[in-house]
Write an enzyme that holds these catalytic residues in place. Sequence first.
Site, short mmCIF file in Angstrom:
data_model
loop_
_atom_site.label_atom_id
_atom_site.label_comp_id
_atom_site.label_asym_id
_atom_site.label_seq_id
_atom_site.Cartn_x
_atom_site.Cartn_y
_atom_site.Cartn_z
N GLY A 69 0.83 -1.20 0.00
CA GLY A 69 0.00 0.00 0.00
C GLY A 69 0.86 1.25 0.00
O GLY A 69 2.09 1.20 0.17
N CYS A 70 0.21 2.38 -0.22
CA CYS A 70 0.95 3.64 -0.35
C CYS A 70 1.54 4.07 1.00
O CYS A 70 2.75 4.30 1.12
CB CYS A 70 0.05 4.72 -0.93
SG CYS A 70 -1.59 4.84 -0.16
#
Lengths: 343, 343, 343, 343
Positions: free
Chosen positions: D148-149
């Site tokens: 994920g970011c």
Amino acid sequence: MIKVGIVGGTGYTGVELLRILVNHPDVELKVITSRSEDGLPVADMFPNLRGHTDLRFSVPDVQTLGECDVVFFATPHGVAHSLAEEILNTGARVIDLSADFRLQDAVEWEKWYGQPHGAKGILPQAVYGLPEVNRAQIKEARLIAVPGCYPTSVQLGFLPLLENNLLPEQMLIADCKSGVSGAGRGASVGSLLCEASESMMAYAVKGHRHLPEIRQGMERAAGKAVNLTFVPHLTPMIRGIHSTLYAQAPGLAEDLQALYEARYANEPFVDVMPAGSHPATRSVKGSNVCRIAVHHHAHTGQVIVLSVIDNLVKGASGQAVQNMNIMFGLAEDAGLKQVALLP
Amino acid sequence: MIKVGIVGGTGYTGVELLRILVNHPDVELKVITSRSEDGLPVADMFPNLRGHTDLRFSVPDVQTLGECDVVFFATPHGVAHSLAEEILNTGARVIDLSADFRLQDAVEWEKWYGQPHGAKGILPQAVYGLPEVNRAQIKEARLIAVPGCYPTSVQLGFLPLLENNLLPEQMLIADCKSGVSGAGRGASVGSLLCEASESMMAYAVKGHRHLPEIRQGMERAAGKAVNLTFVPHLTPMIRGIHSTLYAQAPGLAEDLQALYEARYANEPFVDVMPAGSHPATRSVKGSNVCRIAVHHHAHTGQVIVLSVIDNLVKGASGQAVQNMNIMFGLAEDAGLKQVALLP
Amino acid sequence: MIKVGIVGGTGYTGVELLRILVNHPDVELKVITSRSEDGLPVADMFPNLRGHTDLRFSVPDVQTLGECDVVFFATPHGVAHSLAEEILNTGARVIDLSADFRLQDAVEWEKWYGQPHGAKGILPQAVYGLPEVNRAQIKEARLIAVPGCYPTSVQLGFLPLLENNLLPEQMLIADCKSGVSGAGRGASVGSLLCEASESMMAYAVKGHRHLPEIRQGMERAAGKAVNLTFVPHLTPMIRGIHSTLYAQAPGLAEDLQALYEARYANEPFVDVMPAGSHPATRSVKGSNVCRIAVHHHAHTGQVIVLSVIDNLVKGASGQAVQNMNIMFGLAEDAGLKQVALLP
Amino acid sequence: MIKVGIVGGTGYTGVELLRILVNHPDVELKVITSRSEDGLPVADMFPNLRGHTDLRFSVPDVQTLGECDVVFFATPHGVAHSLAEEILNTGARVIDLSADFRLQDAVEWEKWYGQPHGAKGILPQAVYGLPEVNRAQIKEARLIAVPGCYPTSVQLGFLPLLENNLLPEQMLIADCKSGVSGAGRGASVGSLLCEASESMMAYAVKGHRHLPEIRQGMERAAGKAVNLTFVPHLTPMIRGIHSTLYAQAPGLAEDLQALYEARYANEPFVDVMPAGSHPATRSVKGSNVCRIAVHHHAHTGQVIVLSVIDNLVKGASGQAVQNMNIMFGLAEDAGLKQVALLP
């Protein structure tokens, strides 16, 4: 009617003072100064004021300013040092929005601001103008140091914990995000739209001038030394400060929500939001309110306080007017009932 | 105190009405409706209103609304059609911010809005609520159609030329730039920050619903048919409309600056700026003012008028309140003295 | 490998040249100059270039620059006047992104730029670097005047109409909206985020320096005098120009869509969109493409052309590289295949 | 040429994959799916791709996808669960940008995502695609879970400390600020420009789905349990994550700057900035780089790490392509040399 003068009216806190004061029911604006813009109608520089005032900028003059009941300084640091005492001597009161009288320790001031403190003689009588802490002294004050923007949001967020001695001697963290207006109206590359929009960055991680001010206020509230890490961030918006505050309080038994609500129950400009809230800076854009939400992670003992203000209102000009209202026995919210502009 | 109801309070014109009315000195807010949010405190949806109102949304009910002196509709088009007549029958007056009663020609309305006109019976009594044109009729009106945002800025910009018959029968152009709040608070991909910020685009070049409304107003002023090209643009900001108006007037002898100043000399909410000015939308952000500058290129005969408003205030909710003030004999600027928020 | 020098690398067109050239397959960057930043690694000023180049700024020096095959000027106007000839004399070619060689009429240049033209001797050999018009001359040129940002978008939008003599002698209008990067990287109050964001305004309505340049190009295309009104607007975004072009063409029989598609069928950087389109500036953000849509209101005879570019790419540095590619016989899109950054 | 398919191409990670892949020298795009947009050219939805691809969306079909060498999933969570195994069975490899395979503990996944884990059978073979940690496994992997970011920026910032066991068992804090594109392209009120611009707010303080993912990665690096407080903030910009990381390390003797530089010396996409730096998110806008600065307050023992990425590139699609490059033995930076778009 309170006769009001403003020294230094060409910056953002100056125009924000004007926005508030032209509609203040108990105020008569007498004079606004600017050396560089002498003679220019303020509404020519700030067209939002067209139709609201015919005042022109004039060169600061102690005699004219002395005919006011109160003089606001919306100037870079150092200016109030050299002028405030003369104005106080005329009998007018002074509300300084700059950093000149915020630190009671002049040596500390000189360290952070890199120049001699120019008004040590009157420094002791300066009252730190955070009404939620010093309302009684503000009432009697003749010289007010209006708190900085970051210090206002951080102190209001930590106060209930500090005053109740709920934080052991550990590291507190204030991760603060400010809109670009906090950098002022001066022409600098870093504040250009093309530099500051569509980006987020921390700055002054090594040390920011608001750190000693915040620490001074927190230590007064706690009655002891406080370890604080303060990291400001430049955020791509015009107005607003969002302070995210972290403290470890593992064994905490108190109901923090109730504690915060009780602490600020009678405060007209602090709004403790319901448990679980996430206040957005836009909910206070243009208003004098500080909104606070408090979270507690029971499993880790982490307390997280979210505190938002408009840096130009509760963080500067609005709070300055709130101080004036208290000093002159006016309704504390006179001229300060604006609803935040949403959207 | 004027008792006020609002139908449809969950959109941007609704919350803007609330922002203005909670501080209006002559108004008591009685009811605000929303079918979907029945029971919810409005300040839970719009936290800027925390501390300013305890109202809760309720399901619209003619009897309750009928106890008001005036009911504002801040609804999508079509809603006022079905409800306004019932409310008028109770004796309350109606100020409709939607498009339902703006076009006197019901056939034209049906063509542009793609549905039957649901209130032809009361359409003739609707007064087009542009005070700068219809102040006398507004005073007597029981049903007001508040002008659209684009139409307000375009008509105020062209009126002095049209009323003085200074434009030959040629093409007029209105190149208009609107902030995204004009698209409303509905969830649509095109209005996402990631779609609409950092970009500029025209839309509805083929034809926009505000075109017939603008044309109707311009033709009334001119007393004859008007050729108008209207191109709206989506602009990456929240509030504001900037209309750039073009007209060819080659042999024009008049002093346009004097003409505009004279036309709006007594208008509390139209500000003709000095010759050579370039009004910015931020100079009216949050205020009910329309600022206008007029330019004339003598060598080409081109007239260029710049007209800016806040689409949610003079372009919607502020103008609605201005109409209410006129209808009820209040000071026309009651509750509308806000200074634009700058920066 | 083409050896490249850049004079004046600290502005936005300079860093944009670097962004493009560090990934250009046929280019070797040799030198980039800045008097004020002599010795500083360019990646220290522009951290997006960290890891892409080790170049340091150096003081401009004709000998060093003369060792390049081509020298780009990304300087304020006036600088190339004084330096270009010396560099041409070394045998290097010059691509000037400033306004210094855009107007063939030196008197006109002096009128608009308020200073003597400093390079009349070499002005006649300057080729106006709009490849869609002058590709053949560019191929042979030793001195290129890269078109301005507004002129690029306006000319590409009007060209098919002008070249086909479809516009009678009437007033044409270019209503143009530019992002703030068009104002450059200089520290000025008007370009601050707090001044330019959340606002829209026209500027220079009386006359903008790009007007004579646009007119020169349009008149060449039309073969006769052209009446043009040009109104630029400052738009709250970093990059992008949206030109909305208006022309009256009442009896027009041509299929404009087909005309535009045919005119640009072989142009690698002009994209005629399908009929009815509304190009957004973000569709070209960071790319060298100009997207155009053409609309015709049959009932009024109004032609409306929408033309968007990235002002720093097709409006400056990208077009400069496109010229270089043509001059050196490279693939015209070498180094220019970037897809616009969306969102 | 690697034959590539994309499942779910209508969101921001989908269009970002396309932006990167259409210029990737070793890739041939074969198929992109969308149930809702079947038949539509992708360039009609994303006009930045006009001229770069003629692909049309099609309904996902295992046989067609199976003809690819690798299939990217740019879908909401849950979709890859149901489709990945079938595709793996065809022999194609899978790179999943969603959260479906990020947590190795399916029970934990089910707790945070509120639905049954639909692919427990293949979960063990999923490799967490953070090249800076798992490069060797990625090379051999057939199923990649792209991080994920937030997790990417937080893990890269903390790794050198964790791997060297420099953090005692204390509370770590990740105060993260994300642009709005992190919320995706779905139409939701909270992501409207009028809601999210000109404002800053925390969200999900109670607990965010990226917390367990970050914790999993940090605990692997530390070899023991990690106490982490993670507070994400919605920031008014399109792209970018700025993670401000806090750790108490009072007796720390190490030279952190050297430690970080050594750790990432051979990493093509991690840039450790000089001591004292403040990376801005715009320095990585559109690029696959993570820039990191490390600060140490000797007097308080506080370590502060600043870590910035573009959430759509290194935080999603760029990292996905980096994984592909590693899996297929291509140059790790193939197709990923874009310079950040500044300004």
